[in-house]
Scaffold this motif. Structure first.
Motif, PDB file in Angstrom:
ATOM      1  N   GLY A   1       0.782  -1.221   0.000  1.00 37.65           N
ATOM      2  CA  GLY A   1       0.000   0.000   0.000  1.00 37.65           C
ATOM      3  C   GLY A   1       0.819   1.277   0.000  1.00 37.65           C
ATOM      4  N   GLU A   2       2.134   1.172  -0.203  1.00 39.38           N
ATOM      5  CA  GLU A   2       3.012   2.334  -0.164  1.00 39.38           C
ATOM      6  C   GLU A   2       3.761   2.495  -1.486  1.00 39.38           C
ATOM      7  OE1 GLU A   2       3.105   4.488   2.274  1.00 39.38           O
ATOM      8  OE2 GLU A   2       1.762   3.349   3.587  1.00 39.38           O
ATOM      9  N   ARG A   3       4.371   3.673  -1.661  1.00 39.13           N
ATOM     10  CA  ARG A   3       5.210   3.939  -2.819  1.00 39.13           C
ATOM     11  C   ARG A   3       6.534   4.514  -2.343  1.00 39.13           C
ATOM     12  NH1 ARG A   3       2.723   6.583  -6.989  1.00 39.13           N
ATOM     13  NH2 ARG A   3       0.627   6.151  -6.241  1.00 39.13           N
ATOM     14  N   ALA A   4       7.569   4.353  -3.189  1.00 44.36           N
ATOM     15  CA  ALA A   4       8.892   4.865  -2.828  1.00 44.36           C
ATOM     16  C   ALA A   4       9.683   5.109  -4.104  1.00 44.36           C
ATOM     17  CB  ALA A   4       9.625   3.876  -1.923  1.00 44.36           C
ATOM     18  N   GLU A   5      10.745   5.872  -3.979  1.00 46.97           N
ATOM     19  CA  GLU A   5      11.640   6.106  -5.107  1.00 46.97           C
ATOM     20  C   GLU A   5      13.067   6.162  -4.608  1.00 46.97           C
ATOM     21  OE1 GLU A   5      11.447  10.882  -5.717  1.00 46.97           O
ATOM     22  OE2 GLU A   5       9.604   9.778  -6.177  1.00 46.97           O
ATOM     23  N   GLY A   6      13.995   5.824  -5.480  1.00 46.79           N
ATOM     24  CA  GLY A   6      15.398   5.823  -5.087  1.00 46.79           C
ATOM     25  C   GLY A   6      16.261   5.384  -6.244  1.00 46.79           C
ATOM     26  N   LEU A   7      17.551   5.223  -5.975  1.00 47.38           N
ATOM     27  CA  LEU A   7      18.539   4.940  -7.010  1.00 47.38           C
ATOM     28  C   LEU A   7      19.302   3.669  -6.677  1.00 47.38           C
ATOM     29  CD1 LEU A   7      19.804   6.562  -9.554  1.00 47.38           C
ATOM     30  CD2 LEU A   7      21.681   7.053  -7.981  1.00 47.38           C
ATOM     31  N   ILE A   8      19.360   2.737  -7.634  1.00 47.34           N
ATOM     32  CA  ILE A   8      20.275   1.605  -7.508  1.00 47.34           C
ATOM     33  C   ILE A   8      21.642   2.099  -7.962  1.00 47.34           C
ATOM     34  CG2 ILE A   8      20.883  -0.712  -8.267  1.00 47.34           C
ATOM     35  CD1 ILE A   8      17.971  -1.272  -8.779  1.00 47.34           C
ATOM     36  N   PRO A   9      22.616   2.195  -7.086  1.00 42.08           N
ATOM     37  CA  PRO A   9      23.907   2.783  -7.469  1.00 42.08           C
ATOM     38  C   PRO A   9      24.692   1.889  -8.427  1.00 42.08           C
ATOM     39  CG  PRO A   9      23.985   1.973  -5.212  1.00 42.08           C
ATOM     40  CD  PRO A   9      22.560   1.843  -5.661  1.00 42.08           C
ATOM     41  N   VAL A  10      25.337   2.517  -9.383  1.00 46.46           N
ATOM     42  CA  VAL A  10      26.187   1.812 -10.349  1.00 46.46           C
ATOM     43  C   VAL A  10      27.612   2.351 -10.295  1.00 46.46           C
ATOM     44  CG1 VAL A  10      26.583   1.300 -12.790  1.00 46.46           C
ATOM     45  CG2 VAL A  10      24.256   1.275 -11.878  1.00 46.46           C
ATOM     46  N   GLY A  11      27.769   3.643 -10.135  1.00 43.46           N
ATOM     47  CA  GLY A  11      29.103   4.235 -10.107  1.00 43.46           C
ATOM     48  C   GLY A  11      29.022   5.713  -9.790  1.00 43.46           C
ATOM     49  N   THR A  12      30.161   6.355  -9.759  1.00 45.37           N
ATOM     50  CA  THR A  12      30.240   7.787  -9.464  1.00 45.37           C
ATOM     51  C   THR A  12      30.892   8.503 -10.634  1.00 45.37           C
ATOM     52  OG1 THR A  12      30.491   7.286  -7.119  1.00 45.37           O
ATOM     53  CG2 THR A  12      31.060   9.512  -7.813  1.00 45.37           C
TER      54      THR A  12
ATOM     55  N   LEU B   1      14.573   4.395  -9.663  1.00 43.27           N
ATOM     56  CA  LEU B   1      13.407   3.528  -9.486  1.00 43.27           C
ATOM     57  C   LEU B   1      12.225   4.301  -8.904  1.00 43.27           C
ATOM     58  CD1 LEU B   1      14.981   0.463  -7.621  1.00 43.27           C
ATOM     59  CD2 LEU B   1      14.400   0.543 -10.042  1.00 43.27           C
ATOM     60  N   ILE B   2      11.043   3.984  -9.401  1.00 41.59           N
ATOM     61  CA  ILE B   2       9.800   4.373  -8.729  1.00 41.59           C
ATOM     62  C   ILE B   2       9.032   3.083  -8.486  1.00 41.59           C
ATOM     63  CG2 ILE B   2       7.709   5.776  -8.821  1.00 41.59           C
ATOM     64  CD1 ILE B   2       9.040   7.362 -11.113  1.00 41.59           C
ATOM     65  N   VAL B   3       8.669   2.819  -7.250  1.00 44.72           N
ATOM     66  CA  VAL B   3       8.001   1.563  -6.903  1.00 44.72           C
ATOM     67  C   VAL B   3       6.665   1.856  -6.233  1.00 44.72           C
ATOM     68  CG1 VAL B   3       8.126  -0.564  -5.548  1.00 44.72           C
ATOM     69  CG2 VAL B   3      10.205   0.361  -6.612  1.00 44.72           C
ATOM     70  N   VAL B   4       5.611   1.216  -6.740  1.00 43.27           N
ATOM     71  CA  VAL B   4       4.314   1.234  -6.076  1.00 43.27           C
ATOM     72  C   VAL B   4       4.000  -0.205  -5.692  1.00 43.27           C
ATOM     73  CG1 VAL B   4       1.866   1.772  -6.244  1.00 43.27           C
ATOM     74  CG2 VAL B   4       3.536   3.230  -7.409  1.00 43.27           C
ATOM     75  N   ASN B   5       3.933  -0.463  -4.390  1.00 42.91           N
ATOM     76  CA  ASN B   5       3.650  -1.807  -3.887  1.00 42.91           C
ATOM     77  C   ASN B   5       2.180  -1.874  -3.496  1.00 42.91           C
ATOM     78  OD1 ASN B   5       4.006  -4.429  -3.047  1.00 42.91           O
ATOM     79  ND2 ASN B   5       4.924  -3.884  -1.070  1.00 42.91           N
ATOM     80  N   GLY B   6       1.424  -2.660  -4.230  1.00 41.36           N
ATOM     81  CA  GLY B   6      -0.011  -2.739  -3.998  1.00 41.36           C
ATOM     82  C   GLY B   6      -0.369  -3.325  -2.648  1.00 41.36           C
ATOM     83  N   ALA B   7      -1.551  -2.977  -2.187  1.00 42.75           N
ATOM     84  CA  ALA B   7      -2.036  -3.508  -0.912  1.00 42.75           C
ATOM     85  C   ALA B   7      -2.475  -4.958  -1.041  1.00 42.75           C
ATOM     86  CB  ALA B   7      -3.193  -2.651  -0.411  1.00 42.75           C
TER      87      ALA B   7
ATOM     88  N   GLY C   1       8.847   1.095 -11.854  1.00 45.61           N
ATOM     89  CA  GLY C   1       9.133   1.946 -12.995  1.00 45.61           C
ATOM     90  C   GLY C   1      10.582   2.394 -13.001  1.00 45.61           C
ATOM     91  N   ILE C   2      11.219   2.239 -14.159  1.00 47.52           N
ATOM     92  CA  ILE C   2      12.565   2.784 -14.362  1.00 47.52           C
ATOM     93  C   ILE C   2      12.424   3.830 -15.467  1.00 47.52           C
ATOM     94  CG2 ILE C   2      14.963   2.307 -14.986  1.00 47.52           C
ATOM     95  CD1 ILE C   2      14.520  -0.582 -14.061  1.00 47.52           C
ATOM     96  N   PRO C   3      12.178   5.080 -15.108  1.00 48.57           N
ATOM     97  CA  PRO C   3      11.866   6.079 -16.139  1.00 48.57           C
ATOM     98  C   PRO C   3      13.037   6.401 -17.056  1.00 48.57           C
ATOM     99  CG  PRO C   3      12.016   7.090 -13.983  1.00 48.57           C
ATOM    100  CD  PRO C   3      12.068   5.624 -13.752  1.00 48.57           C
ATOM    101  N   CYS C   4      14.269   6.281 -16.550  1.00 48.42           N
ATOM    102  CA  CYS C   4      15.437   6.571 -17.389  1.00 48.42           C
ATOM    103  C   CYS C   4      16.569   5.634 -16.994  1.00 48.42           C
ATOM    104  CB  CYS C   4      15.863   8.022 -17.248  1.00 48.42           C
ATOM    105  SG  CYS C   4      17.171   8.493 -18.393  1.00 48.42           S
TER     106      CYS C   4
END
Length: 317
Positions: free
Chosen positions: A12-23, A34-40, A81-84
């Motif tokens: 029932g929540e949503r979150a966003e963040g980055l899977i790190p690959v490098g600097t 990442l944008i994640v919507v986890n259904g209830a 969702g991985i928008p880019c």
């Protein structure tokens, strides 16, 4: 609870963040947004990505809109969702990364010890593929060309991915994709359905964003993630795809639009010099469909100018 990369999301929540690959060389963390919507409610995990090529914009916006509008309280399953995917290529407004100039859509499963694009592909395979049940990869024709709305169904995986492909809603189903190294390949190899949806290009268009949005929603209905029955066509047209490349450099003039039918021997395009003299004619090699047409006028020897599709038959759901 659902976990992917650094994110753990409650039902029932949503979150966003980055899977790190490098600097980057200027100290900025790079990775997979990442944008994640986890259904209830319980259901499958669908991942939708875009921006594998940085100059393909419509799918990126479509993903943001779909994720923003989904209500986690009524969603069955999880939408990732991985928008880019390829942020360095987006920064360069180019098909390839400005860091190593590799085409991300040809190098999966990547190499964790390689250059940035290779590490990006390897990170996706390691952290995203195990955390999803199905993948929809959104593309356009890029800034160099425009493609008819279609879905690519990888040859050899028809039993696994056909249902997903037909739910994309486009009449044309490009069966094959002879080149390897796409984001589809490691996902399919893991036993999970994966397709690529193509539409538009040449520039950003709201109509193409809506096409991608509609495809995602219909696929979610097919997977029973949202309410409603998936809309399927009575029949679909299966086609191959053959790339035509220029022999001469010059100014490209196209005479056919994406999705237009052609007959063997039809003049599809020609290339002229700066004085208007014809250097080369692009002729349809067989009866079929013009799938992709170059929009950038500058042509160099060996550049892609047209993709022809030969009709291979009919698909009925």
């Amino acid at each position: 609870m659902y976990s992917i990369g650094p994110l753990t999301v409650s039902p029932g929540e949503r979150a966003e963040g980055l899977i790190p690959v490098g600097t980057s060389s200027y100290g900025v963390e790079l990775g997979i947004p990442l944008i994640v919507v986890n259904g209830a409610q319980d259901g499958p995990v669908l991942c939708v990505d875009a921006g594998v090529h940085g100059d393909e914009y419509d799918g990126q916006e479509a993903i943001r809109r779909v994720l923003a509008d989904i209500d986690p309280a009524t969603l069955r399953g999880t939408l990732v969702g991985i928008p880019c995917m390829n942020t360095p290529a987006f920064e360069a407004a180019a098909r390839t990364s400005g860091l190593d100039y590799l085409n991300l859509n040809r190098i999966f499963p990547g190499d964790a010890d390689g250059s940035y694009s290779l590490r990006l592909a390897a990170t996706f395979v390691e952290q995203v593929v195990p955390a999803i049940d199905a993948l929809v990869d959104l593309h356009t024709g890029g800034t160099f060309g425009e493609i008819a709305p279609l879905v690519i169904l990888q040859g050899g995986y028809e039993e696994l991915a056909t249902d997903l492909a037909l739910a994309a809603g486009h009449e044309l189903v490009w069966k094959g994709g002879k080149w390897g190294g796409t984001v589809r390949h490691p996902t399919l190899a893991a036993g999970k359905p994966a397709i690529t949806i193509e539409a538009g290009g040449g520039t950003y268009r709201e109509a193409n964003v809506e096409l991608h949005v509609d495809s995602i929603h219909n696929i979610m209905r097919q997977l029973k993630m949202i309410d409603g029955e998936a809309k399927l066509r009575d029949s679909y047209t299966a086609t191959s795809g053959t790339f035509a490349r220029s022999a001469a450099g010059g100014f490209f003039l196209g005479h056919a639009e994406p999705g237009e039918t052609c007959k063997e021997g039809d003049l599809i395009a020609h290339i002229v010099d700066h004085y208007g003299n014809t250097l080369e004619e692009v002729i349809a090699p067989q009866d079929g469909i013009v799938l992709w047409v170059r929009r950038i006028r500058t042509v160099r020897p060996g550049d892609e100018v047209v993709i022809f599709g030969e009709v291979q038959g009919e698909i009925r759901p």
